[in-house]
Design an enzyme around this catalytic site. Structure first.
Site, mmCIF file in Angstrom:
data_model
loop_
_atom_site.group_PDB
_atom_site.id
_atom_site.type_symbol
_atom_site.label_atom_id
_atom_site.label_comp_id
_atom_site.label_asym_id
_atom_site.label_seq_id
_atom_site.Cartn_x
_atom_site.Cartn_y
_atom_site.Cartn_z
ATOM 1 N N SER A 139 44.614 40.255 40.687
ATOM 2 C CA SER A 139 44.805 41.861 40.654
ATOM 3 C C SER A 139 43.858 41.686 41.987
ATOM 4 C CB SER A 139 43.219 42.266 39.361
ATOM 5 O OG SER A 139 42.638 43.656 40.447
ATOM 6 N N TYR A 153 35.119 41.849 36.390
ATOM 7 C CA TYR A 153 36.809 41.914 36.048
ATOM 8 C C TYR A 153 36.991 40.598 37.416
ATOM 9 C CZ TYR A 153 41.741 43.862 36.081
ATOM 10 O OH TYR A 153 43.193 43.229 35.886
#
Ligand code: NDP
Length: 244
Positions: A139, A153
């Site tokens: 990501s 995350y």
């Protein structure tokens, strides 16, 4: 082209994983996908793969279940005749105030993003030969965190940077590469381009737009192909300039 190669894409029932599965099949690969809770969508992706003339397979494999992941690798090898390309894609998006994050959230997120990728890479590498490819989906939040609520995350995705570099060293002598693709905001069920947070996320990009899952799939397909034989241990960001 990926003629005759065999790929396993985790989380291939929807979003970025489904786009990757279609793209690899379009380039001639046989493709197995895993899913957790969407059997009908997984079957629909397999039908699309088969329509392109490739062989497809859908396997239910919860990403927190290491035994199920290892079995998914073995089933792919048995059904499709080997394994050349592993795509670690299945993921979730835990988000919220740091005070509200529980230990269960931490364990589950690390299991789905980091532990699963490790277990799958270890199982897949046993079957891979020269030209093998391990590609994980990270990501842009592994590189830069532009707003609060993403610590867990981001931690779980940045773990893939170390895994990728280590795999490149561990498997390089066998001609196997390991790389990481960092998507930015990408239009999927996880992060719809018309969702409530989309205007803010779009404002972080240089190009003033979301990525399409096919944008991520195109970079993955390049890394999976022969043209990327000397790319290993690195990360490629596809984020419309969010981290520019
Ligand atoms: P989606 O929510 O659209 O799809 C997630 C996929 O992962 C589904 O196939 C889902 O299976 C599978 N999955 C989720 N949890 C599990 C689990 N516990 N076990 C097995 N499979 C699971 O997400 P995206 O396509 O958007 O995301 C794909 C990857 O890209 C993720 O790793 C995500 O973190 C990453 N990413 C996404 C971005 C975005 O903006 N969309 C940005 C940056 C990274 P099922 O259908 O059965 O639920």
């Amino acid at each position: 082209m990926l003629y005759g190669r065999v790929a396993l894409v985790t989380g291939g029932s929807r979003g970025i994983g489904a786009a990757i599965a279609r793209r690899l099949a379009g380039e001639g690969a046989h493709v197995a996908i895993t899913y957790a809770r969407s059997p009908e969508q997984a079957r629909a992706v397999v039908t699309e793969i088969e329509t392109m003339g490739a062989r497809g397979l859908a396997i239910q494999a919860e990403a927190t279940d290491a035994a199920a992941l290892t079995e998914a690798v073995e089933r792919t090898v048995a059904a499709l005749g080997g394994l050349d390309i592993l795509i670690n894609n299945a993921g979730i998006a835990p988000y919220g105030p740091i005070e509200d994050v529980t230990l269960e959230d931490v364990d589950r997120t690390l299991a789905i993003h980091a532990r699963a990728a490790f277990v799958l890479a270890q199982a897949a590498a046993r079957h891979m030969g020269d030209g093998g490819r391990i590609i994980s989906i990270g990501s842009s939040l592994a590189e830069r965190v532009p707003s609060p609520g993403w610590a867990l995350y981001s931690m779980s995705k940045s773990a893939l940077i170390g895994l990728t570099k280590g795999l490149a060293r561990d498997l390089g002598s066998r001609g196997i590469t390991a790389n990481l693709v960092h998507p930015g905001s990408t239009d999927t069920d996880m992060n719809p381009a018309d969702g409530p947070d989309a205007p803010q996320e779009r404002s972080y990009t240089a190009l003033d737009r979301y990525c399409d899952p096919d944008d991520i799939a195109a970079t993955v397909a390049h890394l999976a192909g022969p043209g990327a034989r000397n790319i290993t241990g690195t990360s490629i960001t596809v984020d419309a300039g969010t981290t520019a």
